[in-house]
Design a protein around this motif. Structure first.
Motif, mmCIF file in Angstrom:
data_model
loop_
_atom_site.group_PDB
_atom_site.id
_atom_site.type_symbol
_atom_site.label_atom_id
_atom_site.label_comp_id
_atom_site.label_asym_id
_atom_site.label_seq_id
_atom_site.Cartn_x
_atom_site.Cartn_y
_atom_site.Cartn_z
ATOM 1 N N MET A 1 53.087 29.563 46.157
ATOM 2 C CA MET A 1 52.355 29.087 45.150
ATOM 3 C C MET A 1 50.878 29.466 45.654
ATOM 4 S SD MET A 1 52.698 26.113 42.890
ATOM 5 C CE MET A 1 51.510 25.464 41.837
ATOM 6 N N ARG A 2 50.393 29.316 46.721
ATOM 7 C CA ARG A 2 48.957 30.029 47.232
ATOM 8 C C ARG A 2 49.015 31.384 46.790
ATOM 9 N NH1 ARG A 2 46.877 29.574 53.372
ATOM 10 N NH2 ARG A 2 44.874 30.379 52.740
ATOM 11 N N TRP A 3 49.833 32.119 47.371
ATOM 12 C CA TRP A 3 49.661 33.461 47.019
ATOM 13 C C TRP A 3 49.543 33.865 45.640
ATOM 14 C CZ3 TRP A 3 48.420 36.472 50.691
ATOM 15 C CH2 TRP A 3 48.844 36.206 51.948
ATOM 16 N N ASP A 4 50.503 33.133 44.794
ATOM 17 C CA ASP A 4 50.321 33.318 43.370
ATOM 18 C C ASP A 4 48.865 32.989 42.890
ATOM 19 O OD1 ASP A 4 53.035 33.876 43.209
ATOM 20 O OD2 ASP A 4 53.632 31.969 42.561
ATOM 21 N N ARG A 5 48.325 32.130 43.252
ATOM 22 C CA ARG A 5 46.925 31.750 42.934
ATOM 23 C C ARG A 5 45.960 32.510 43.437
ATOM 24 N NH1 ARG A 5 47.402 25.815 44.284
ATOM 25 N NH2 ARG A 5 46.505 26.486 46.368
ATOM 26 N N LEU A 6 46.177 33.362 44.589
ATOM 27 C CA LEU A 6 45.178 34.331 44.945
ATOM 28 C C LEU A 6 45.397 35.707 44.334
ATOM 29 C CD1 LEU A 6 43.405 35.494 47.175
ATOM 30 C CD2 LEU A 6 45.435 36.113 48.539
ATOM 31 N N PHE A 7 46.841 36.000 43.701
ATOM 32 C CA PHE A 7 46.880 37.253 43.126
ATOM 33 C C PHE A 7 46.338 36.863 41.716
ATOM 34 C CE2 PHE A 7 50.483 38.171 46.059
ATOM 35 C CZ PHE A 7 49.794 39.224 46.628
ATOM 36 N N GLU A 8 46.225 35.936 41.065
ATOM 37 C CA GLU A 8 45.796 35.420 39.666
ATOM 38 C C GLU A 8 44.228 35.562 39.887
ATOM 39 O OE1 GLU A 8 47.261 31.736 38.634
ATOM 40 O OE2 GLU A 8 49.393 32.470 38.421
ATOM 41 N N ASP A 9 43.783 35.077 40.910
ATOM 42 C CA ASP A 9 42.230 35.249 41.001
ATOM 43 C C ASP A 9 41.939 36.706 41.080
ATOM 44 O OD1 ASP A 9 39.677 34.068 41.415
ATOM 45 O OD2 ASP A 9 39.889 34.117 43.550
ATOM 46 N N LEU A 10 42.666 37.547 41.924
ATOM 47 C CA LEU A 10 41.901 38.860 42.067
ATOM 48 C C LEU A 10 42.338 39.378 40.693
ATOM 49 C CD1 LEU A 10 43.827 39.796 45.521
ATOM 50 C CD2 LEU A 10 41.441 39.530 45.007
ATOM 51 N N GLU A 11 43.461 39.052 39.894
ATOM 52 C CA GLU A 11 43.598 39.935 38.744
ATOM 53 C C GLU A 11 42.569 39.364 37.750
ATOM 54 O OE1 GLU A 11 47.545 38.963 37.240
ATOM 55 O OE2 GLU A 11 48.500 39.932 38.708
ATOM 56 N N ALA A 12 42.223 38.334 37.672
ATOM 57 C CA ALA A 12 41.032 37.777 36.935
ATOM 58 C C ALA A 12 39.675 38.291 37.252
ATOM 59 C CB ALA A 12 40.734 36.338 36.982
ATOM 60 N N GLN A 13 39.526 38.801 38.467
ATOM 61 C CA GLN A 13 38.373 39.453 39.060
ATOM 62 C C GLN A 13 38.065 40.987 38.674
ATOM 63 O OE1 GLN A 13 37.617 38.788 43.364
ATOM 64 N NE2 GLN A 13 37.267 36.485 43.039
ATOM 65 N N LEU A 14 39.533 41.393 38.883
ATOM 66 C CA LEU A 14 39.584 42.813 38.071
ATOM 67 C C LEU A 14 39.385 43.098 36.806
ATOM 68 C CD1 LEU A 14 40.246 45.673 39.150
ATOM 69 C CD2 LEU A 14 42.774 45.183 39.124
ATOM 70 N N ALA A 15 39.966 42.141 35.873
ATOM 71 C CA ALA A 15 39.703 42.168 34.503
ATOM 72 C C ALA A 15 38.327 42.117 34.209
ATOM 73 C CB ALA A 15 40.652 41.245 33.845
ATOM 74 N N LEU A 16 37.646 40.919 34.854
ATOM 75 C CA LEU A 16 36.235 40.785 34.657
ATOM 76 C C LEU A 16 35.313 42.020 34.891
ATOM 77 C CD1 LEU A 16 33.887 38.778 33.670
ATOM 78 C CD2 LEU A 16 33.883 38.145 36.051
ATOM 79 N N ASP A 17 35.863 42.827 36.192
ATOM 80 C CA ASP A 17 34.775 43.717 36.618
ATOM 81 C C ASP A 17 35.300 45.005 35.391
ATOM 82 O OD1 ASP A 17 33.942 42.831 38.536
ATOM 83 O OD2 ASP A 17 35.347 43.494 39.929
ATOM 84 N N GLU A 18 36.456 45.091 34.937
ATOM 85 C CA GLU A 18 36.755 46.039 33.946
ATOM 86 C C GLU A 18 35.908 45.845 32.672
ATOM 87 O OE1 GLU A 18 40.939 46.302 33.070
ATOM 88 O OE2 GLU A 18 41.208 46.900 35.075
ATOM 89 N N VAL A 19 35.750 44.795 32.230
ATOM 90 C CA VAL A 19 35.033 44.223 31.007
ATOM 91 C C VAL A 19 33.480 44.627 31.229
ATOM 92 C CG1 VAL A 19 33.950 42.481 29.636
ATOM 93 C CG2 VAL A 19 36.558 42.488 30.130
ATOM 94 N N ARG A 20 33.039 44.167 32.389
ATOM 95 C CA ARG A 20 31.818 44.442 32.795
ATOM 96 C C ARG A 20 31.363 45.898 32.788
ATOM 97 N NH1 ARG A 20 30.941 39.962 37.550
ATOM 98 N NH2 ARG A 20 30.505 38.105 36.354
ATOM 99 N N GLY A 21 32.289 46.702 33.279
ATOM 100 C CA GLY A 21 32.051 48.161 33.499
ATOM 101 C C GLY A 21 32.141 48.782 31.956
ATOM 102 N N LEU A 22 32.956 48.392 31.002
ATOM 103 C CA LEU A 22 32.996 48.747 29.690
ATOM 104 C C LEU A 22 31.662 48.385 29.072
ATOM 105 C CD1 LEU A 22 34.541 50.208 27.517
ATOM 106 C CD2 LEU A 22 35.556 47.999 26.883
ATOM 107 N N GLU A 23 31.200 47.295 29.048
ATOM 108 C CA GLU A 23 29.868 46.734 28.470
ATOM 109 C C GLU A 23 28.880 47.535 29.095
ATOM 110 O OE1 GLU A 23 29.711 42.615 29.537
ATOM 111 O OE2 GLU A 23 31.002 41.918 27.915
#
Length: 181
Positions: A1-23
């Protein structure tokens, strides 16, 4: 479960970085496109603007924006009272909206000389004002490559040899506006 949250957090950060890059990319492209705009294209997008205000040294030309060329604007200050304004003499413009419109190839070639030849064809009396606000009245006799020649006479007289008091050569670079009398 802890690993799942870590991967979800990393995916959210990656998505946010992609949005910022596009903006950031969109903002950069917008700035680049705006840097290519000139006054001519901005005014073209505002043809028929009812309250365009072109500020020249010491005076203002205000009214409906009727037409625009690469180095001139035609402003109707009152019904059937157009004023041809040299864009290099304009210090600021207000009363127009956002946007720009690319001129046609023909419109890009219809410069100050062509506009002045159209004014001079009917041999009407005009008031020619330079960039310093100095005015002279008369009839445009000649439109050269980079100047006009005005047969000076009183505004209430027609162009007759006896009425001509002088000849004035006005280079386009010192032209402020031309108004039919």
């Amino acid at each position: 479960m802890r690993w799942d949250r870590l991967f979800e957090d990393l995916e959210a950060q990656l998505a946010l970085d992609e949005v910022r890059g596009l903006e950031s990319e969109v903002a950069d492209r917008t700035r680049r496109e705006r840097a290519l705009l000139d006054v001519h294209t901005r005014l073209l997008a505002n043809l028929d603007a009812p309250r365009a205000v072109l500020r020249l040294p010491g005076r203002v030309v205000a009214g409906r924006l009727v037409d625009v060329g690469p180095d001139w604007a035609l402003v109707e200050t009152a019904p059937n009272r157009p004023v041809l304004v040299a864009l290099p003499a304009v210090r600021a413009v207000s009363g127009v909206g956002p946007g720009a419109r690319t001129p046609s190839v023909v419109a890009r070639r219809f410069g100050m000389g062509a506009a002045l030849r159209a004014v001079s064809r009917d041999r009407a009396g005009v008031e020619v004002t330079d960039v310093d606000g100095q005015a002279a009245t008369g009839t445009i006799d000649v439109v050269g490559a980079d100047h006009l020649e005005l047969a000076e006479h009183a505004s209430d007289e027609t162009r007759r040899t006896a009425n001509v008091t002088g000849r004035l050569i006005v280079p386009f670079w010192s032209l402020g506006s031309v108004r039919r009398l």
